[in-house]
Design a protein around this motif. Structure first.
Motif, short mmCIF file in Angstrom:
data_model
loop_
_atom_site.label_atom_id
_atom_site.label_comp_id
_atom_site.label_asym_id
_atom_site.label_seq_id
_atom_site.Cartn_x
_atom_site.Cartn_y
_atom_site.Cartn_z
N SER A 28 0.82 -1.21 0.00
CA SER A 28 0.00 0.00 0.00
C SER A 28 0.86 1.26 0.00
O SER A 28 0.41 2.32 -0.44
N LEU A 29 2.10 1.15 0.46
CA LEU A 29 2.99 2.30 0.48
C LEU A 29 3.49 2.67 -0.90
O LEU A 29 3.98 3.77 -1.11
N GLU A 30 3.37 1.76 -1.85
CA GLU A 30 3.80 2.05 -3.21
C GLU A 30 2.95 3.14 -3.84
O GLU A 30 3.32 3.71 -4.86
N GLU A 31 1.82 3.43 -3.24
CA GLU A 31 0.92 4.45 -3.77
C GLU A 31 1.31 5.86 -3.34
O GLU A 31 0.67 6.81 -3.73
N ILE A 32 2.38 5.97 -2.53
CA ILE A 32 2.80 7.29 -2.08
C ILE A 32 4.11 7.67 -2.75
O ILE A 32 4.81 6.84 -3.30
N SER A 33 4.44 8.94 -2.68
CA SER A 33 5.67 9.41 -3.31
C SER A 33 6.89 8.92 -2.53
O SER A 33 6.79 8.55 -1.35
N GLU A 34 8.02 8.93 -3.19
CA GLU A 34 9.26 8.50 -2.54
C GLU A 34 9.60 9.40 -1.35
O GLU A 34 10.03 8.91 -0.31
N SER A 35 9.37 10.68 -1.48
CA SER A 35 9.67 11.59 -0.37
C SER A 35 8.76 11.33 0.82
O SER A 35 9.19 11.38 1.98
N GLU A 36 7.49 11.02 0.56
CA GLU A 36 6.56 10.69 1.64
C GLU A 36 6.96 9.37 2.29
O GLU A 36 6.92 9.23 3.51
N PHE A 37 7.36 8.40 1.47
CA PHE A 37 7.83 7.11 1.99
C PHE A 37 9.03 7.33 2.91
O PHE A 37 9.09 6.79 4.02
N ASP A 38 9.99 8.14 2.47
CA ASP A 38 11.18 8.42 3.29
C ASP A 38 10.81 9.12 4.59
O ASP A 38 11.36 8.81 5.65
N ARG A 39 9.87 10.05 4.52
CA ARG A 39 9.43 10.75 5.73
C ARG A 39 8.78 9.79 6.71
O ARG A 39 9.04 9.82 7.91
N LEU A 40 7.94 8.89 6.19
CA LEU A 40 7.27 7.92 7.06
C LEU A 40 8.27 6.99 7.73
O LEU A 40 8.16 6.70 8.92
N TRP A 41 9.26 6.51 6.97
CA TRP A 41 10.26 5.64 7.57
C TRP A 41 11.09 6.40 8.60
O TRP A 41 11.48 5.83 9.63
N ALA A 42 11.37 7.67 8.35
CA ALA A 42 12.10 8.47 9.34
C ALA A 42 11.29 8.60 10.62
O ALA A 42 11.84 8.50 11.73
N ASP A 43 9.98 8.78 10.50
CA ASP A 43 9.10 8.85 11.67
C ASP A 43 9.12 7.54 12.45
O ASP A 43 9.23 7.52 13.68
N VAL A 44 9.02 6.42 11.73
CA VAL A 44 9.04 5.10 12.38
C VAL A 44 10.38 4.89 13.07
O VAL A 44 10.44 4.43 14.22
N SER A 45 11.46 5.24 12.39
CA SER A 45 12.79 5.07 12.96
C SER A 45 12.96 5.89 14.24
O SER A 45 13.49 5.39 15.24
N ALA A 46 12.50 7.12 14.21
CA ALA A 46 12.60 7.98 15.39
C ALA A 46 11.78 7.41 16.54
O ALA A 46 12.23 7.40 17.70
N HIS A 47 10.58 6.91 16.23
CA HIS A 47 9.72 6.32 17.26
C HIS A 47 10.39 5.09 17.87
O HIS A 47 10.41 4.92 19.10
N ARG A 48 10.94 4.22 17.03
CA ARG A 48 11.61 3.01 17.53
C ARG A 48 12.84 3.36 18.36
O ARG A 48 13.10 2.73 19.39
N ALA A 49 13.61 4.33 17.91
CA ALA A 49 14.79 4.75 18.66
C ALA A 49 14.39 5.29 20.03
O ALA A 49 15.04 4.99 21.05
#
Length: 74
Positions: A28-49
């Motif tokens: 489902s993430l393939e439907e978003i832009s690469e920049s949005e995908f990167d932002r979402l992964w950065a958010d997840v990474s920050a939350h996990r850290a």
């Protein structure tokens, strides 16, 4: 239902159902832009850290994770 409740429900699923859900979510993430995908992964990474830093979760050595993954796909 909030995120914590949803996570609780998800983690009560079988490993096979969680894997299928993960696949569907990733697709489902393939439907978003690469920049949005990167932002979402950065958010997840920050939350996990933050969870790790607060001691709410423990790290698992990469070798152990790889061993479990290999066992699951056999």
């Amino acid at each position: 239902m909030n995120l914590a409740q949803l996570e609780s429900e998800i983690f009560s699923l079988s490993i096979q159902d969680r894997a299928l859900l993960a696949k569907r979510l990733l697709l489902s993430l393939e439907e978003i832009s690469e920049s949005e995908f990167d932002r979402l992964w950065a958010d997840v990474s920050a939350h996990r850290a933050a969870e790790f830093d607060a001691g709410r979760v423990q790290a698992i050595p990469g070798e152990e994770v790889a061993k479990k993954v290999r066992a699951l796909i056999r």
